[in-house]
Design a protein around this motif. Structure first.
Motif, PDB file in Angstrom:
ATOM      1  N   THR A 120       0.837  -1.010  -0.138  1.00 36.03           N
ATOM      2  CA  THR A 120       0.032   0.129   0.050  1.00 36.03           C
ATOM      3  C   THR A 120       0.815   1.251  -0.011  1.00 36.03           C
ATOM      4  O   THR A 120       2.012   1.219   0.457  1.00 36.03           O
ATOM      5  CB  THR A 120      -0.899   0.193   1.418  1.00 36.03           C
ATOM      6  OG1 THR A 120      -0.065   0.007   2.585  1.00 36.03           O
ATOM      7  CG2 THR A 120      -1.709  -1.035   1.347  1.00 36.03           C
ATOM      8  N   ILE A 145      -3.522   0.814  -3.320  1.00 40.41           N
ATOM      9  CA  ILE A 145      -3.354  -0.629  -2.715  1.00 40.41           C
ATOM     10  C   ILE A 145      -3.027  -1.480  -4.236  1.00 40.41           C
ATOM     11  O   ILE A 145      -3.691  -1.173  -5.117  1.00 40.41           O
ATOM     12  CB  ILE A 145      -4.638  -1.380  -2.268  1.00 40.41           C
ATOM     13  CG1 ILE A 145      -4.998  -0.438  -0.872  1.00 40.41           C
ATOM     14  CG2 ILE A 145      -4.184  -3.034  -2.065  1.00 40.41           C
ATOM     15  CD1 ILE A 145      -6.133  -1.215  -0.534  1.00 40.41           C
ATOM     16  N   TYR A 166     -10.431  -8.995   1.580  1.00 41.97           N
ATOM     17  CA  TYR A 166      -9.244  -8.390   2.299  1.00 41.97           C
ATOM     18  C   TYR A 166      -9.036  -7.072   1.719  1.00 41.97           C
ATOM     19  O   TYR A 166      -8.499  -6.221   2.752  1.00 41.97           O
ATOM     20  CB  TYR A 166      -8.029  -9.532   2.061  1.00 41.97           C
ATOM     21  CG  TYR A 166      -6.775  -9.333   2.675  1.00 41.97           C
ATOM     22  CD1 TYR A 166      -6.532  -9.474   3.916  1.00 41.97           C
ATOM     23  CD2 TYR A 166      -5.765  -8.325   1.878  1.00 41.97           C
ATOM     24  CE1 TYR A 166      -5.206  -8.851   4.521  1.00 41.97           C
ATOM     25  CE2 TYR A 166      -4.628  -8.181   2.608  1.00 41.97           C
ATOM     26  CZ  TYR A 166      -4.129  -8.426   3.815  1.00 41.97           C
ATOM     27  OH  TYR A 166      -3.274  -7.825   4.212  1.00 41.97           O
ATOM     28  N   ILE A 167      -8.887  -6.771   0.482  1.00 46.41           N
ATOM     29  CA  ILE A 167      -8.570  -5.534  -0.002  1.00 46.41           C
ATOM     30  C   ILE A 167      -9.603  -4.521   0.434  1.00 46.41           C
ATOM     31  O   ILE A 167      -9.235  -3.516   0.887  1.00 46.41           O
ATOM     32  CB  ILE A 167      -8.580  -5.413  -1.601  1.00 46.41           C
ATOM     33  CG1 ILE A 167      -7.408  -6.575  -2.056  1.00 46.41           C
ATOM     34  CG2 ILE A 167      -8.471  -4.263  -2.231  1.00 46.41           C
ATOM     35  CD1 ILE A 167      -7.242  -6.730  -3.513  1.00 46.41           C
ATOM     36  N   LEU A 201      -8.833  -3.607   3.853  1.00 44.52           N
ATOM     37  CA  LEU A 201      -7.460  -2.790   3.695  1.00 44.52           C
ATOM     38  C   LEU A 201      -7.772  -1.568   3.264  1.00 44.52           C
ATOM     39  O   LEU A 201      -7.150  -0.593   3.933  1.00 44.52           O
ATOM     40  CB  LEU A 201      -6.581  -3.656   2.970  1.00 44.52           C
ATOM     41  CG  LEU A 201      -5.121  -2.957   2.811  1.00 44.52           C
ATOM     42  CD1 LEU A 201      -4.451  -3.468   4.303  1.00 44.52           C
ATOM     43  CD2 LEU A 201      -4.392  -4.085   1.818  1.00 44.52           C
ATOM     44  N   GLU A 211      -9.413   0.672   6.030  1.00 44.50           N
ATOM     45  CA  GLU A 211      -8.469   1.128   6.986  1.00 44.50           C
ATOM     46  C   GLU A 211      -7.430   2.150   6.311  1.00 44.50           C
ATOM     47  O   GLU A 211      -7.141   3.217   6.763  1.00 44.50           O
ATOM     48  CB  GLU A 211      -7.509  -0.012   7.477  1.00 44.50           C
ATOM     49  CG  GLU A 211      -6.547   0.313   8.792  1.00 44.50           C
ATOM     50  CD  GLU A 211      -5.695  -0.892   8.928  1.00 44.50           C
ATOM     51  OE1 GLU A 211      -6.321  -1.680   9.696  1.00 44.50           O
ATOM     52  OE2 GLU A 211      -4.753  -1.017   8.482  1.00 44.50           O
ATOM     53  N   THR A 212      -6.729   1.847   5.213  1.00 50.14           N
ATOM     54  CA  THR A 212      -5.805   2.477   4.569  1.00 50.14           C
ATOM     55  C   THR A 212      -6.174   3.776   4.102  1.00 50.14           C
ATOM     56  O   THR A 212      -5.558   4.907   3.961  1.00 50.14           O
ATOM     57  CB  THR A 212      -4.934   1.735   3.396  1.00 50.14           C
ATOM     58  OG1 THR A 212      -4.387   0.557   3.741  1.00 50.14           O
ATOM     59  CG2 THR A 212      -3.604   2.308   2.627  1.00 50.14           C
ATOM     60  N   ALA A 226     -11.169  -7.988   8.419  1.00 46.01           N
ATOM     61  CA  ALA A 226     -10.641  -6.516   9.050  1.00 46.01           C
ATOM     62  C   ALA A 226      -9.789  -6.930  10.290  1.00 46.01           C
ATOM     63  O   ALA A 226      -8.811  -6.226  10.751  1.00 46.01           O
ATOM     64  CB  ALA A 226     -11.796  -5.613   9.263  1.00 46.01           C
ATOM     65  N   ILE A 272      -6.167  -7.998   9.867  1.00 41.06           N
ATOM     66  CA  ILE A 272      -4.961  -7.211   9.198  1.00 41.06           C
ATOM     67  C   ILE A 272      -4.233  -6.291  10.106  1.00 41.06           C
ATOM     68  O   ILE A 272      -4.700  -6.116  11.368  1.00 41.06           O
ATOM     69  CB  ILE A 272      -5.831  -5.753   8.348  1.00 41.06           C
ATOM     70  CG1 ILE A 272      -6.405  -6.487   7.167  1.00 41.06           C
ATOM     71  CG2 ILE A 272      -4.916  -5.109   7.779  1.00 41.06           C
ATOM     72  CD1 ILE A 272      -7.144  -5.765   6.556  1.00 41.06           C
TER      73      ILE A 272
END
Ligand SMILES: Cc1cc2nc3c(=O)[nH]c(=O)nc-3n(C[C@H](O)[C@H](O)[C@H](O)COP(=O)(O)OP(=O)(O)OC[C@H]3O[C@@H](n4cnc5c(N)ncnc54)[C@H](O)[C@@H]3O)c2cc1C
Length: 418
Positions: A364, A369, A388-389, A392, A395-396, A415, A418
């Motif tokens: 990331t 990503i 998962y992405i 992510l 969060e990111t 989540a 991660i």
């Protein structure tokens, strides 16, 4: 401005678009694909196997996502009337040395939560009278699907949900700025979004470098060639027949695969390809070859796997050698039974030190990503990878919670990890 652009119309990109939209209904999401159709590369040129998660290092993403992916893929096919079949798979040992490796594989499967029955030579022959071997492991849940059909259905649902797909749109450059990401297409258009997700398969390293998260790895293309068996062999096996793989390699070896459509293929081998996206026997691309030989990790991989590289190349060059490899399991096969079937090219990330990246690799930056390595079983695992992405990205990118949609439970589950 869009909320998120996704580069790549293979199964990882399209599953991500579909699951992200389900989690964030109303979000502005566009997929950008360079070819004139979806699933043009790895996704549309594979064995079509739904893997159960036997081989992979316990605790790895591959182990976890393929186990979940099997259930999710079958559920998706059932929900949308797409073809699939849980025909099961036999991992067949043909020598005492392979029996020893089979013991290790059996332990590995158990560590992954799969307690699989073992068959002796007699039990194997009862289940598969045409297959010769001295022992086998049975994975009853392994299946087959049509990944192109799955991608088309996910894309249809994504577009119906308000998403956009731009085909024939090769990305030439990416600029990450303070408040957005600019994606420049080769034809001169520029698309802007708050965030970017890159699922570029065989081009993953080049796209990662544009965003400063590449350089230490390169995609090395390994071609997998198949033959279709003559129609008289359509019912020659009831299960998928796999060898006991070499644990040092990420490839599973030539297998007999029952395909959706009712025929049987044998393959794929794993030969170094002189081009990333050209499928003919002599397909070559100067840019791809230059990139390959300039990367130090490529030479280290070649020297590290010299023996298997020579074997695979010889099997590719001489159909009679390929036949010999298949006859280990299916002694009745003749040369005229093998008709060439479309090949595929695997995107395998290799690090500078020559090590092949075995697990999925995702990196990331603050606004992007990148799926850097998504080899087999990424088709099986596409829905868990997408979840998962999504987690992510939440969060990111600090995505504002617009009310997690249908797949909230799965997203919350990943989540937490991660
Ligand atoms: C021979 C073979 C057999 C396999 N067998 C199996 C199997 O049985 N089961 C299984 O689970 N997995 C299998 N796999 C692996 C599986 O097919 C891949 O892991 C999976 O398809 C990867 O999906 P992807 O979306 O990451 O990549 P891809 O399907 O390659 O998609 C990437 C997309 O990105 C696009 N793209 C790249 N660069 C750009 C750019 N600059 N601009 C716009 N678009 C771009 C490409 O055109 C492509 O459509 C196999 C793979 C191969 C090759």
């Amino acid at each position: 401005m869009l909320d998120i652009i996704i580069i790549g119309g293979g199964i990882v990109g399209i599953a991500t678009a579909f699951r992200l939209q389900a989690a964030y209904p109303g979000m502005g999401i566009a997929v950008v694909e360079k070819e004139d159709r979806l699933a043009a590369h790895q996704t549309g040129r594979n064995s079509g196997v739904i893997h159960a998660g036997i081989y992979y290092a316990p605790g790895s993403m591959k182990a976890e996502f393929s186990r979940r992916g099997l259930t999710e893929t079958i559920a998706f096919c059932k929900a949308h009337g797409l073809p699939f079949e849980q025909c099961g798979k036999l991992l067949v040992a043909t020598s005492p040395e392979e029996m020893t490796r089979m013991d290790a594989l059996h332990r590995r499967a158990a560590e992954n939560g799969l307690h699989l029955p073992r068959l002796d030579a007699t039990a194997l022959r009862e289940r598969e009278p045409n297959i010769s071997g001295i022992g086998a492991i049975l994975s009853a849940s392994t299946g087959i699907a049509d990944y192109t059909a799955i991608v088309r259905k996910m894309a249809e649902l994504f577009v119906a949900g308000g998403g956009t797909i731009h085909t024939s749109s090769p990305v030439g450059d990416i600029q990450e700025e303070a408040s957005c990401v600019s994606v420049s297409l080769i034809d001169g258009r520029t698309l802007k979004a708050r965030h970017l997700i890159v699922c570029g398969g065989l081009q993953a390293d080049r796209l990662a470098e544009m965003c400063g998260v590449g350089g230490d790895f390169s995609i090395v293309p390994f071609k997998g060639e198949y033959y279709r068996l003559a129609a008289r062999h359509d019912d020659v096996v009831k299960h998928l027949i796999y060898p006991i793989p070499d644990p040092t390699l990420p490839f599973l070896g030539i297998h007999l695969t029952r395909m959706i459509g009712g025929y049987v293929t044998v393959g794929p081998n794993a030969v170094l390809s002189m081009a990333r996206e050209k499928y003919g026997k002599l397909g070559m691309d100067i840019r791809d070859m230059k990139a390959m030989v300039a990367f130090p990790g490529f030479w280290r991989t070649c020297f590290g796997h010299m023996r298997s590289g020579i074997d695979e190349t010889a099997n590719s060059a001489f159909r009679s050698r390929y036949l010999k490899a298949c006859r280990k399991y299916l002694p009745t096969l003749e040369l005229e039974d093998l008709t060439p079937h479309p090949s595929g090219i695997r995107a395998q990330a290799v690090m500078r030190d020559g090590s092949m990246v075995h697990d999925f690799l995702i990196r990331t930056t603050s606004r992007t990503i990148h799926v850097c390595n998504a080899p087999s079983p990424a088709a099986t695992s596409a829905i868990p990878i997408a979840d998962y992405i999504t987690a992510l990205a939440a969060e990111t990118f600090a995505l504002a919670p617009r009310g997690l949609g249908q797949n909230a439970e799965e997203i919350a589950d990943v989540a937490g990890r991660i």
